[in-house]
Design a protein around this motif. Structure first.
Motif, mmCIF file in Angstrom:
data_model
loop_
_atom_site.group_PDB
_atom_site.id
_atom_site.type_symbol
_atom_site.label_atom_id
_atom_site.label_comp_id
_atom_site.label_asym_id
_atom_site.label_seq_id
_atom_site.Cartn_x
_atom_site.Cartn_y
_atom_site.Cartn_z
ATOM 1 N N THR A 3 17.695 3.395 -2.911
ATOM 2 C CA THR A 3 16.448 3.932 -2.826
ATOM 3 C C THR A 3 15.608 4.384 -3.341
ATOM 4 O O THR A 3 16.220 4.625 -4.302
ATOM 5 C CB THR A 3 16.979 5.484 -1.351
ATOM 6 O OG1 THR A 3 18.022 4.968 -0.439
ATOM 7 C CG2 THR A 3 15.484 5.857 -1.033
ATOM 8 N N ASP A 4 14.087 3.748 -3.115
ATOM 9 C CA ASP A 4 13.279 3.511 -4.189
ATOM 10 C C ASP A 4 13.022 5.191 -4.029
ATOM 11 O O ASP A 4 12.145 6.027 -2.581
ATOM 12 C CB ASP A 4 12.092 3.236 -4.029
ATOM 13 C CG ASP A 4 10.891 2.979 -4.725
ATOM 14 O OD1 ASP A 4 10.436 4.706 -4.917
ATOM 15 O OD2 ASP A 4 10.091 2.702 -5.400
ATOM 16 N N LYS A 6 10.374 7.007 -4.324
ATOM 17 C CA LYS A 6 9.114 7.367 -3.635
ATOM 18 C C LYS A 6 9.384 7.568 -1.982
ATOM 19 O O LYS A 6 8.478 8.629 -1.316
ATOM 20 C CB LYS A 6 7.847 6.581 -3.604
ATOM 21 C CG LYS A 6 7.356 6.305 -5.187
ATOM 22 C CD LYS A 6 6.037 5.930 -5.884
ATOM 23 C CE LYS A 6 6.747 4.039 -5.351
ATOM 24 N NZ LYS A 6 7.114 3.240 -6.155
ATOM 25 N N ASP A 7 10.222 7.035 -1.545
ATOM 26 C CA ASP A 7 10.626 7.133 -0.018
ATOM 27 C C ASP A 7 11.269 8.272 0.035
ATOM 28 O O ASP A 7 11.558 8.416 1.579
ATOM 29 C CB ASP A 7 12.040 5.591 0.562
ATOM 30 C CG ASP A 7 11.126 4.659 0.018
ATOM 31 O OD1 ASP A 7 9.408 4.458 -0.133
ATOM 32 O OD2 ASP A 7 11.648 3.110 0.134
ATOM 33 N N THR A 8 12.116 9.239 -0.502
ATOM 34 C CA THR A 8 12.649 10.429 -0.462
ATOM 35 C C THR A 8 11.640 11.390 -0.965
ATOM 36 O O THR A 8 11.997 12.934 -0.541
ATOM 37 C CB THR A 8 14.138 10.456 -1.340
ATOM 38 O OG1 THR A 8 13.581 10.689 -3.078
ATOM 39 C CG2 THR A 8 14.854 9.073 -1.433
ATOM 40 N N ARG A 10 7.669 13.662 0.090
ATOM 41 C CA ARG A 10 6.417 13.795 0.217
ATOM 42 C C ARG A 10 6.047 14.818 -0.279
ATOM 43 O O ARG A 10 6.138 15.376 -1.217
ATOM 44 C CB ARG A 10 6.418 13.927 1.682
ATOM 45 C CG ARG A 10 7.847 15.152 2.205
ATOM 46 C CD ARG A 10 8.376 15.391 3.264
ATOM 47 N NE ARG A 10 9.120 14.961 3.491
ATOM 48 C CZ ARG A 10 10.371 14.643 4.713
ATOM 49 N NH1 ARG A 10 9.731 15.260 6.088
ATOM 50 N NH2 ARG A 10 11.230 13.911 4.436
ATOM 51 N N GLN A 357 8.250 7.639 -11.738
ATOM 52 C CA GLN A 357 7.603 7.419 -9.842
ATOM 53 C C GLN A 357 6.996 8.263 -8.682
ATOM 54 O O GLN A 357 6.444 7.705 -8.009
ATOM 55 C CB GLN A 357 9.173 7.259 -8.902
ATOM 56 C CG GLN A 357 10.393 6.360 -10.761
ATOM 57 C CD GLN A 357 10.956 4.857 -9.340
ATOM 58 O OE1 GLN A 357 10.551 4.609 -7.701
ATOM 59 N NE2 GLN A 357 12.324 4.946 -9.745
ATOM 60 N N SER A 363 5.427 17.568 -4.998
ATOM 61 C CA SER A 363 6.405 16.874 -3.891
ATOM 62 C C SER A 363 7.863 17.596 -3.819
ATOM 63 O O SER A 363 8.356 18.704 -4.464
ATOM 64 C CB SER A 363 6.967 15.791 -4.567
ATOM 65 O OG SER A 363 6.014 14.703 -4.792
ATOM 66 N N ASP A 366 14.112 14.805 -1.132
ATOM 67 C CA ASP A 366 15.161 15.002 0.121
ATOM 68 C C ASP A 366 16.492 14.737 -0.973
ATOM 69 O O ASP A 366 17.010 13.327 -1.603
ATOM 70 C CB ASP A 366 15.145 13.578 1.324
ATOM 71 C CG ASP A 366 16.290 13.884 2.193
ATOM 72 O OD1 ASP A 366 17.148 14.588 1.773
ATOM 73 O OD2 ASP A 366 16.016 13.869 3.361
ATOM 74 N N ARG A 369 19.760 12.940 -0.019
ATOM 75 C CA ARG A 369 19.334 11.404 0.609
ATOM 76 C C ARG A 369 19.559 10.914 -1.072
ATOM 77 O O ARG A 369 19.847 9.470 -0.993
ATOM 78 C CB ARG A 369 17.751 11.684 0.854
ATOM 79 C CG ARG A 369 17.712 9.660 1.903
ATOM 80 C CD ARG A 369 16.807 9.249 2.824
ATOM 81 N NE ARG A 369 15.995 8.471 2.182
ATOM 82 C CZ ARG A 369 14.967 7.548 2.626
ATOM 83 N NH1 ARG A 369 14.004 8.552 3.120
ATOM 84 N NH2 ARG A 369 14.469 6.228 2.615
#
Length: 411
Positions: A3-4, A6-8, A10, A357, A363, A366, A369
């Motif tokens: 998993t990148d 950045k995808d975890t 926000r 990243q 930020s 998660d 995850r």
């Protein structure tokens, strides 16, 4: 890495926090205790971030208590001020309140002053049952000394003496005063390094521990009478005095110990005092908590003192064991703290991967995850003793992770 990073992640906000927590197995409501940790003390940038997040959670989610890592008895002064007490909101009154009511010297922080000022403004015109409350949840303790149990014990005794049959009290106020002696006996700074200077195992201290136990038991037994004669607020304050008196006497008992168990027991007593205060606050309603990561994490906390490794179960671990899914913990990790000599983290550390990243703005990650998909990074080693990097092995036990890429010097 599956998993990148950045995808975890926000942008940090109250809505993002609650959306993330909805994915956890918990009751269908915001957690009763929502704890935000910091990896270092005294950085107003992080405290300003705390203020903004807590303000959103108060205004949008109905949290009505903010608890800080500060002296629980001194905090009563701040609570009285923010709920409309003396001073009329004047800056002079605010100066005195934060200086006396927020311990460890943190009352001088501009961000802590701003928090107290905002809490009072938020409460203006609100009914008593909807006011935002302030609490310290630490014991009256410092690194080098602990307070005398006088304030807590005498306040508890006086509250009971005002309402119950005098024959039920374990001693008179004069006896209590004689056993306590001078406060300087209890607060001697040299005791931290010389246990033989402590009065914590003197005959008077042993008797005071029995008296504190008897007073606390009497408070519970007489609760129906006290609730009929006084307000629940007054009874809750008496319970705070009971917890604090017993905790301080236990702490002084271990200050006088000369065995290798001394320091771990002192840390354990402090952690339990913190946990008991947080659980009592949670009984009153939803609580926002702010303290060092090490006081709030679910895993065993560790530190070195005098070169020796120490372990203890922190307040967060104890509260989590009691509340389960009604306790949520968001530690904070940092990229750089350049004004303290903490520069760009190595790329093979957790902070290094996040710093590389994620954007520079704070930020919300998660954490679970990320932990499930990330090869365990190296543990970062801080060149400055005042900053504690996040243990990568703890990532999966956190409910989320706040990451701040670069912490600027603010004063």
């Amino acid at each position: 890495m599956a998993t990148d990073i950045k995808d975890t992640a926000r942008s940090l906000s109250a809505a993002a926090v609650l959306e993330l927590l909805q994915d956890r197995p918990r009751p269908p409501r915001p957690p009763r205790l929502l704890a935000l940790g910091e990896p270092t003390h005294g950085e107003d940038f992080l405290l300003d971030l705390r203020n903004a997040l807590f303000r959103q959670l108060v205004e949008e989610e109905g949290y009505r208590t903010i608890a800080l890592e500060s002296d629980c008895l001194a905090g009563l002064l701040v609570d009285a001020y923010v709920t409309g007490g003396a001073g009329g909101g004047a800056e002079g009154a605010l100066d005195e309140v934060v200086e006396r009511g927020i311990s460890h010297g943190w009352g001088a922080s501009a961000a802590n002053r701003a928090l107290v000022r905002w809490m009072r403004a938020f409460n203006e015109g609100r009914p008593a049952d909807d006011r935002l409350r302030f609490a310290g949840f630490d014991g009256p303790l410092e690194i080098t000394a602990a307070a005398s149990p006088r304030q807590a014990l005498t306040a508890l005794h006086a509250r009971l003496a005002a309402h119950v049959d005098p024959g039920l009290l374990p001693c008179t106020a004069d006896t209590l005063d004689r056993l306590l002696g001078t406060d300087e006996r209890w607060t001697e700074p040299a005791v931290m390094y010389d246990p033989t200077r402590s009065v914590g195992r003197s005959p008077e201290a042993v008797e005071l521990r029995l008296i504190a136990d008897d007073l606390a038991a009497l408070l519970d037994e007489q609760a129906p009478l006290l609730l009929a004669a006084a307000s629940r607020e007054e009874v809750d304050r008496a319970r705070l005095h009971a917890r604090t008196a017993r905790g301080l006497l236990q702490y002084h008992h271990w200050m006088a110990d000369t065995s290798p168990a001394r320091l771990p027991r002192l840390l354990g007593v402090r952690g339990r005092m913190m946990a008991e205060n947080l659980l009592a606050l949670a009984d009153r309603g939803p609580v926002l908590v702010y303290a060092h990561n090490s006081h709030l994490q679910r895993e065993k906390s560790t530190m070195r003192m005098g070169g020796d490794p120490l372990e203890w179960w922190s307040a967060g671990a104890q509260v989590s064991a009691r509340l389960g899914a009604d306790y949520a913990f968001l530690p904070t990790a940092l990229g750089t703290l350049r004004h303290q000599g903490v520069d760009t983290p190595a790329p093979d550390t957790l902070e290094g991967l996040l710093h590389e990243q994620l954007p520079p703005t704070p930020s919300l990650v998660d954490a679970r995850r990320l932990a499930a998909t990330l090869t365990l990074p190296e543990a970062r080693v801080s060149p400055w003793f005042g900053y504690a990097p996040l243990d990568p092995a703890h990532l999966g036990a956190a409910d989320g992770l706040v990451f701040v890429g670069d912490v600027p010097k603010t004063s």
